[in-house]
Write a protein that holds these residues in place. Structure first.
Motif, PDB file in Angstrom:
ATOM      1  N   ARG A   1       1.758  -1.099  -5.594  1.00  0.00           N
ATOM      2  CA  ARG A   1       1.191  -1.299  -6.929  1.00  0.00           C
ATOM      3  C   ARG A   1       0.955   0.026  -7.640  1.00  0.00           C
ATOM      4  O   ARG A   1       0.720   1.060  -7.014  1.00  0.00           O
TER       5      ARG A   1
ATOM      6  N   TYR B   1       4.224  -4.850   2.954  1.00  0.00           N
ATOM      7  CA  TYR B   1       3.713  -4.551   1.621  1.00  0.00           C
ATOM      8  C   TYR B   1       2.465  -5.384   1.378  1.00  0.00           C
ATOM      9  O   TYR B   1       2.493  -6.612   1.457  1.00  0.00           O
TER      10      TYR B   1
ATOM     11  N   ASP C   1       1.318  -0.016  -0.075  1.00  0.00           N
ATOM     12  CA  ASP C   1       0.918  -0.607  -1.350  1.00  0.00           C
ATOM     13  C   ASP C   1       1.853  -0.108  -2.433  1.00  0.00           C
ATOM     14  O   ASP C   1       1.914   1.089  -2.706  1.00  0.00           O
TER      15      ASP C   1
END
Length: 365
Positions: free
Chosen positions: A363, A295, A361
């Motif tokens: 986010r 990640y 990712d």
């Protein structure tokens, strides 16, 4: 997918890092926070985007909490986790899973009986540091690993923590506090541990708080503060481990793994990223390995998001209680070996979680 709604219990020093991460993740939403100190709960709520401040009982009963993020001190980990599971919530906790192996096993059993997920830090192993190193080992770059070293040395947390006593009481010490980062990384790289030998010492019987409103206050040290041991992994590799609150500095590497085809150097497993290097057999220098998995831009709390994705996809989450329980068993066995002077066989094992597939990712946006 619908975000997993998170109720946070415990708004102490580590909680700020969780707040900073969780507010930026797509798969989770912090909806509530509880702490014995209401002012700390309010500060966390503000940092987490305005979550509701509640009592523990109200948070556990809330319909808008799917998972309890347990950030209490280690001595309270089991009680809070058991209460959350009894209330029908999933649980993700700070390390260790509980203060003792017996308590941890009770929490694992309660999770299974309730049919709820149970996750545990550290999730740092899901960052690009350890995950890239896993790729190197899996690719056979250094051959089958036969040895590793792991060193964590510091003069002690009382220099910077305003309330450090719990680090020096049962359930604390350098091994139980920092060991989970190193041992979890080693389990991901080399597999579970079969047997340990070790020694430990307590050079100072008291410590003095060095910062905050209680600076200058002395307190008793109730646990060993320098622990060293050798771990035998199920695959045959031997790890030499040093965990210490009694060293001012070191030039030793955080973690290195050695095989017939070369050596592998990892960054500090207390963090998510950092430089991974390999020294191939016959080479004349270390070579940096570009990030290949993990990640990206991760922080404490990505393990909760990974759990959320596991729930949505029906797959195991990676920051698993299975690994956390085994790591706790290894640490308790090492301390027992240090006490008795005898080798200790580890009574548990674990399944190494699947690696993060490539660079991911989590986010929002």
């Amino acid at each position: 997918m619908t975000p997993l709604r998170v109720g946070v219990v415990g708004a102490g020093k580590i909680s700020g890092q969780y707040a900073a991460t969780l507010t930026g993740l797509a798969d989770v939403e912090v909806t509530a926070v509880a702490d014995l100190d209401r002012a700390r709960a309010q500060a966390f709520a503000a940092a987490a985007g305005g979550a509701a401040v509640r009592t523990l009982d109200d948070l556990l009963a809330a319909d808008d909490v799917d998972v309890v993020l347990n950030l209490t001190v280690p001595a309270a980990h089991a009680d809070v986790a058991l209460a959350a599971l009894a209330a029908g919530k999933h649980v993700y906790g700070e390390k260790p899973l509980a203060a003792t192996g017996a308590q941890a096993r009770a929490v694992v059993e309660a999770s299974a009986a309730a049919g709820r997920r149970l996750g545990c830090a550290p999730d740092t192993v899901l960052g690009t540091g350890v995950q890239t190193a896993r790729d190197v080992v899996a690719a056979g770059t250094i051959g089958v690993p036969h040895a590793a070293t792991a060193f964590m040395t510091t003069p002690g947390h009382e220099r910077w923590h305003p309330d450090p006593e719990f680090y020096y009481r049962p359930g604390g010490g350098p091994l139980l506090d920092m060991g989970p980062y190193y041992l979890t990384a080693l389990v991901h790289l080399l597999g579970p541990v079969d047997r340990v030998v070790g020694l430990a010492s307590r050079p100072a019987r008291s410590r003095t708080i060095g910062s905050g409103p209680r600076a200058g206050t002395a307190f008793d040290v109730e646990v060993d503060t320098h622990v060293t041991g050798v771990l035998q992994h199920a695959g045959g590799a031997l790890t030499t481990l040093v965990m210490s609150f009694d060293a001012w500095a070191t030039r030793m590497p955080r973690i290195e793994v050695h095989g017939p085809g070369g050596s592998l150097s990892l960054p500090d497993p207390n963090y998510f990223d950092g430089t991974v290097e390999v020294f191939p057999a016959g080479a004349d220098a270390w070579r940096e390995v570009p990030p290949s998995a993990g990640y990206v831009a991760a922080g404490r709390g990505v393990g909760v998001a990974d759990l959320a994705r596991g729930l949505a996809e029906g797959t195991p989450h990676r920051a698993s209680a299975d690994v956390a329980l085994h790591v706790l068993d290894v640490m308790e066995s090492l301390l027992e070996a240090a006490r008795t002077g005898e080798a200790e066989t580890i009574g548990s094992t674990c399944t190494v979680p699947a690696g993060v597939p490539g660079l991911v990712d989590l986010r929002a946006g």
